[in-house]
Design a protein around this motif. Structure first.
Motif, PDB file in Angstrom:
ATOM      1  N   ALA A  48       0.835  -1.207   0.000  1.00 55.27           N
ATOM      2  CA  ALA A  48       0.000   0.000   0.000  1.00 55.27           C
ATOM      3  C   ALA A  48       0.866   1.251   0.000  1.00 55.27           C
ATOM      4  N   THR A  49       2.053   1.166   0.621  1.00 49.35           N
ATOM      5  CA  THR A  49       2.910   2.354   0.619  1.00 49.35           C
ATOM      6  C   THR A  49       3.531   2.597  -0.743  1.00 49.35           C
ATOM      7  N   ALA A  50       3.424   1.589  -1.651  1.00 49.25           N
ATOM      8  CA  ALA A  50       4.013   1.773  -2.976  1.00 49.25           C
ATOM      9  C   ALA A  50       3.117   2.569  -3.905  1.00 49.25           C
ATOM     10  N   ASP A  58       6.313   2.974  -6.541  1.00 49.80           N
ATOM     11  CA  ASP A  58       7.596   2.847  -5.858  1.00 49.80           C
ATOM     12  C   ASP A  58       8.012   1.388  -5.894  1.00 49.80           C
ATOM     13  N   PRO A  59       9.107   1.024  -6.563  1.00 48.09           N
ATOM     14  CA  PRO A  59       9.460  -0.401  -6.665  1.00 48.09           C
ATOM     15  C   PRO A  59      10.105  -0.982  -5.426  1.00 48.09           C
ATOM     16  N   ILE A  60      10.555  -0.128  -4.481  1.00 47.53           N
ATOM     17  CA  ILE A  60      11.261  -0.701  -3.330  1.00 47.53           C
ATOM     18  C   ILE A  60      10.365  -1.593  -2.483  1.00 47.53           C
ATOM     19  N   PRO A  61       9.132  -1.216  -2.148  1.00 51.93           N
ATOM     20  CA  PRO A  61       8.310  -2.162  -1.376  1.00 51.93           C
ATOM     21  C   PRO A  61       8.085  -3.479  -2.105  1.00 51.93           C
ATOM     22  N   HIS A  62       8.029  -3.463  -3.435  1.00 55.02           N
ATOM     23  CA  HIS A  62       7.864  -4.734  -4.159  1.00 55.02           C
ATOM     24  C   HIS A  62       9.046  -5.646  -3.907  1.00 55.02           C
ATOM     25  N   ALA A  63      10.247  -5.073  -3.981  1.00 51.32           N
ATOM     26  CA  ALA A  63      11.436  -5.889  -3.736  1.00 51.32           C
ATOM     27  C   ALA A  63      11.460  -6.381  -2.296  1.00 51.32           C
TER      28      ALA A  63
ATOM     29  N   VAL B  67      12.098  -3.344 -10.336  1.00 49.31           N
ATOM     30  CA  VAL B  67      12.146  -4.258  -9.185  1.00 49.31           C
ATOM     31  C   VAL B  67      13.405  -5.107  -9.247  1.00 49.31           C
ATOM     32  N   THR B  68      13.753  -5.580 -10.457  1.00 47.67           N
ATOM     33  CA  THR B  68      15.002  -6.349 -10.589  1.00 47.67           C
ATOM     34  C   THR B  68      16.202  -5.486 -10.253  1.00 47.67           C
ATOM     35  N   ALA B  69      16.148  -4.211 -10.659  1.00 50.14           N
ATOM     36  CA  ALA B  69      17.261  -3.324 -10.348  1.00 50.14           C
ATOM     37  C   ALA B  69      17.414  -3.175  -8.840  1.00 50.14           C
ATOM     38  N   VAL B  70      16.289  -3.018  -8.141  1.00 44.84           N
ATOM     39  CA  VAL B  70      16.370  -2.871  -6.681  1.00 44.84           C
ATOM     40  C   VAL B  70      16.895  -4.160  -6.056  1.00 44.84           C
ATOM     41  N   LEU B  72      18.681  -6.691  -7.345  1.00 42.90           N
ATOM     42  CA  LEU B  72      20.007  -7.228  -7.689  1.00 42.90           C
ATOM     43  C   LEU B  72      21.059  -6.157  -7.895  1.00 42.90           C
ATOM     44  N   ASN B  73      20.701  -4.901  -7.740  1.00 47.07           N
ATOM     45  CA  ASN B  73      21.724  -3.881  -7.869  1.00 47.07           C
ATOM     46  C   ASN B  73      21.709  -2.917  -6.692  1.00 47.07           C
ATOM     47  N   PHE B  74      20.582  -2.222  -6.499  1.00 40.14           N
ATOM     48  CA  PHE B  74      20.572  -1.219  -5.442  1.00 40.14           C
ATOM     49  C   PHE B  74      20.640  -1.865  -4.062  1.00 40.14           C
ATOM     50  N   ARG B  75      19.821  -2.916  -3.848  1.00 45.15           N
ATOM     51  CA  ARG B  75      19.779  -3.552  -2.545  1.00 45.15           C
ATOM     52  C   ARG B  75      20.214  -5.007  -2.663  1.00 45.15           C
TER      53      ARG B  75
END
Lengths: 99, 255, 499
Positions: A48-50, A58-63, B67-70, B72-75
């Motif tokens: 939800a924060t994405a 925001d792709p960070i929460p997905h990762a 998402v792949t970038a995050v 396997l690269n950024f995080r």
């Protein structure tokens, strides 16, 4: 926006229901299902924060959720393996009570 | 609440708590839940600065899928530790070494206990699944996909093979153990190699970031598939898969 | 200067070396090189931690080292942070791992168990090093899971039912704690849009969402640190684990989540803390001290007694929070109390590991650890009883041990901040600790029926190296009592410069 709030509230609600289930349940598999439910609730809150708008995601929460799912699977499997090992020991003891 | 862990009793749907205690817990959890929801609804959300940062850094990351970038690269450090988590569970659950442990990872069953329908289905399904897994791995660079999805599909193909009782697995063979650890090994090796090349752990050299990421993802796919297969075969309690695949379960494990 | 050349590589090396050790141990199936290989990795860890301490103690270097992983600085990427506190804890981890690795090489004689133990052992070290160096909130979640799952797998190693049940209970509690922590991090990310700890510290405000996040994070971490009333999982888990695993669990694993509590309450989100909450933590700590000591006194088994002693000693750690409450700003004012608690952590890690080794050797010798069945064993097991006695002296707080210095500093902090009631708790806690230590020593020194009991018992001799490992740790706990200066200096430097 409303969609994001719905996801956030649902996530918190799932977490709460899972927590209650963890306390109430007696059987180990039910406890594990409850823990998984709590995990899903947290992931839903992250997703939800994405949501920032129709074109900004925001792709960070997905990762983070992908990582969290893998960790949850690993933890659940470890707990299940322990439960199965305990039950195997109990079955063997039941077969040879003088052991 | 955690004192008695009931496992197989049929009437153990309740833990040993009294009705009053359960109502108190329910009330407490409901109040906390309400407070959290109120806190979320009343507080403003942070502006999407991070999303903008990622969008601007994406061209330099070597892949087009954010998402792949995050991952396997950024995080990438998070992903490295996550593969370590998978290895922990694999080491904990892998069947112990017994006298009959051979050197082949998988041996074909010659007895006639095979399920004929599953065997035929597997013959059609597994090659397609392997291709799908490969395409998921490749398309992770520009579309949703990547090592985890590819590994999961590959694992399900192997599980179908095991369910058809076509093969029996020797987890203590060199190839099997190697497949469990190769993901972490390649990831750590690339990380250390990056120190030699660019000076910082896990910092890929600028032009070749895409190839580094693909190389790591291939190893990760193998490891994830092997670990998921191991988890399935160790947890499976049907007698056929127990006898064939949990080699050493009765004699060596838990030791 | 060579140190300037090496310094940038220290932080990534500290997290990478245990990973390499785990991979090497997993790939090597044969038994024999294990002692040499693992001792080598243990030495490498000690060397790296020592270099980090030296790098941070030099007068002209920075107060903390930051390492930007993968070349992307926060908030895009993950960073590693090392300051004085982290460096001291890393050194404690490294020293403990070196001694316990030597012990474990002799302890695990079964090939299957050994093959399973060593990769898990080093993966646990990876998690511990990762937590102490963490600079990102989600990264902390993954390292907490590494620590939790590796600990569960290690507890379950012995394979008997009690250990499996204790491991399962710990696994459930650990998963619950991690999920509470993750929910708190999700709330923080929603409120501030970043996961980096330093950025969270600068952006944090005292609003309901931050309070909620800090409460959730604290509940999760308190579950993992086993503070009363969330301590129920600890005694069975630590008592039924293999000896080196119990030592690391009591000495390092519960301290890792405590370290995170300190970071979040004093460093990252101090604006969200309230005096009432800090006092509550102190009250729970005092209750833990009393309850832990009483339960230790009433324990029938030696390992259970040592495990309850951990519950009590963890209570002392939480006295840091009310003693830092004179001003809610970060490290600055709590320098004295923080130094006391860090001393306590190190002293307890050394003493508790020594105690577990002594208890483990006794259990190996007599095949049981019923305290009443160990009457008069002092002549048969002099080294182990001596180790236990010295470690107990540090836990009680008798001079000249490190435990005495730690309690002295804590008392000073309590009295100088005007909260004399904590001083009473510390002193009374010391008396209670003496009660259970001397209960064991009384039984063990009771020579009235020595001849007939020793004939009945058939003690197995313990390898000398195993006993010496325990003695080495206990002696280290005493030596730290003599040489208090350098650690206090290291902590006060980081406190003064950030003021």
């Amino acid at each position: 926006m409303t969609q994001e709030l719905i996801y956030s509230v649902t996530g918190i609600a799932l977490f709460a229901i899972g927590l209650f289930g963890l306390i109430v349940a007696g059987h180990i598999v039910r406890k594990l299902v409850a823990i998984n439910m709590m995990g899903i609730g947290v992931f839903m809150l992250f997703l939800a924060t994405a949501l920032h708008g129709p074109d900004t995601v925001d792709p960070i929460p997905h990762a983070l959720v992908l990582t969290g799912i893998v960790v949850a699977v690993a933890g659940t499997c470890l707990c299940l393996w322990l439960a199965i090992s305990i039950s195997k020991l109990d079955n063997e003891k039941r077969k040879n009570p003088q052991q | 609440m955690f004192r008695n862990l009931e496992l197989v009793e049929a009437d153990s749907n309740r833990s040993g708590l009294s009705v009053g205690a359960l109502w108190f817990c329910a009330l407490l959890i409901a109040v906390t839940c309400g407070a959290l929801i109120a806190a979320i609804v009343l507080s403003p959300k942070a502006p999407p600065e991070l999303a903008a940062l990622i969008a601007s850094a994406l061209p330099r990351s070597g892949v087009e899928n954010p998402v792949t970038a995050v991952l396997l690269n950024f995080r990438s450090y998070d992903t490295l530790l996550e593969i370590a988590v998978l290895l922990i569970v694999a080491v904990a659950m892998v069947p112990g070494r017994t006298r009959v442990s051979g050197s082949r990872a998988a041996t074909v069953n010659t007895d006639h206990n095979k399920d004929p329908m599953l065997t035929d289905l597997v013959r059609w399904l597994v090659p397609i699944a392997v291709l799908v897994s490969g395409s998921l791995l490749w398309s992770g660079a520009y579309a949703p996909g990547g090592a985890f999805q590819a590994g999961a599909v590959l694992a399900s193909a192997c599980i179908a093979v095991v369910l058809a009782q076509n093969h029996s697995l020797q987890w203590q063979s060199h190839r099997a153990r190697g497949s469990l650890v190769i993901g972490l090994m390649v990831f750590v090796a690339v990380a250390i190699a990056c120190v030699a090349i660019t000076g910082t752990l896990l910092q890929y050299p600028g032009a070749h970031a895409a190839s580094y990421i693909l190389f790591i993802e291939i190893a990760l796919t193998l490891s994830i598939a092997a670990t998921l297969l191991l988890l399935f075969t160790c947890l499976s309690t049907t007698s056929a898969t127990v006898e064939r695949s949990m080699d050493g379960a009765k004699t060596g494990h838990p030791a | 200067m060579t140190l300037q050349f090496i310094a940038p590589y220290l932080l990534p090396a500290i997290v990478t070396v245990p990973l390499l050790a785990a991979i090497c141990n997993f790939l090597m199936a044969s038994h024999h090189p294990r002692l040499a290989l693992n001792a080598l990795f243990g030495l490498a860890q000690v060397l790296l931690a020592g270099l980090l301490l030296i790098a941070l103690s030099l007068p002209d270097t920075v107060v903390e080292m930051r390492y930007i992983l993968a070349g992307w600085s926060a908030p895009l990427g993950i960073e590693l942070i090392a300051d004085g506190l982290a460096a001291i804890l890393l050194m404690t981890t490294a020293v403990l791992y070196l001694v316990l690795s030597v012990y474990s090489a002799l302890y695990f004689t079964d090939k299957n168990k050994g093959a399973r133990f060593w990769p898990l052992w080093w993966l646990l070290a990876t998690g511990l090093n990762g937590v102490f160096l963490a600079g990102d909130a989600f990264n902390i979640y993954v390292t907490l899971e590494i620590i939790g799952l590796a600990s569960v797998a290690l507890i379950a190693l012995s394979g008997d039912r009690a250990a499996l049940v204790a491991a399962l209970r710990y696994a459930l509690v650990g998963l619950l704690g991690s999920l509470c922590y993750l929910l708190g991090v999700a709330l923080l990310y929603r409120a501030y849009g970043t996961l980096d700890l330093a950025q969270l510290a600068s952006l944090a405000e005292a609003n309901p969402l931050t309070w909620a996040a800090l409460s959730l994070i604290s509940v999760g971490l308190l579950l993992k640190t086993a503070l009363l009333p969330l301590h129920f999982w600890l005694p069975p888990a630590h008592a039924s684990a293999p000896v080196p695993v119990s030592a690391v669990l009591s000495g390092l694993v519960v301290k890792a989540s405590f370290y995170l509590m300190v970071r979040f309450w004093l460093d990252i989100l101090p604006v969200a803390t309230t005096t009432l909450a800090l006092q509550l933590l102190g009250v729970l700590g005092t209750a833990a001290i009393f309850w832990g000591c009483i339960s230790a006194y009433r324990a029938h088994r030696l390992k259970v007694m040592v495990a309850y002693s951990t519950v009590a000693q963890v209570g002392y750690l939480f006295l840091l929070f009310p003693l830092s409450a004179t001003s809610i700003d970060a490290w600055k004012v709590s320098g004295g109390a923080l130094a006391a608690i860090v001393y306590f952590v190190v002293a307890h890690a050394l003493a508790k590991s020594a105690m577990f080794i002594a208890a483990g050797n006794i259990m190996f010798s007599y095949r049981h650890d019923d305290i009443d069945g160990l009457r008069g064993i002092v002549r048969e097991q002099p080294l182990d009883v001596f180790t236990f006695a010295i470690a107990g002296a540090s836990l009680i707080g008798l001079p000249p041990s490190a435990g005495f210095i730690a309690k002295w500093l804590l008392l000073g902090g309590a009295i100088s901040s005007g909260q004399w009631w904590w001083a009473a708790a510390i002193l009374f806690g010391g008396l209670l600790a003496a009660a259970y230590i001397f209960r064991f020593l009384n039984v063990v020194f009771d020579q009235s029926q020595a001849a007939e009991l020793s004939a009945q018992r058939h003690a197995r001799p313990v390898p000398l190296t195993m006993a010496l490992c325990g003695l080495a740790l206990a002696v280290m706990a005493i030596l730290m009592g003599f040489n208090a200066g350098w650690m206090l200096e290291l902590l006060s430097v980081s406190a003064a410069v950030s003021a």
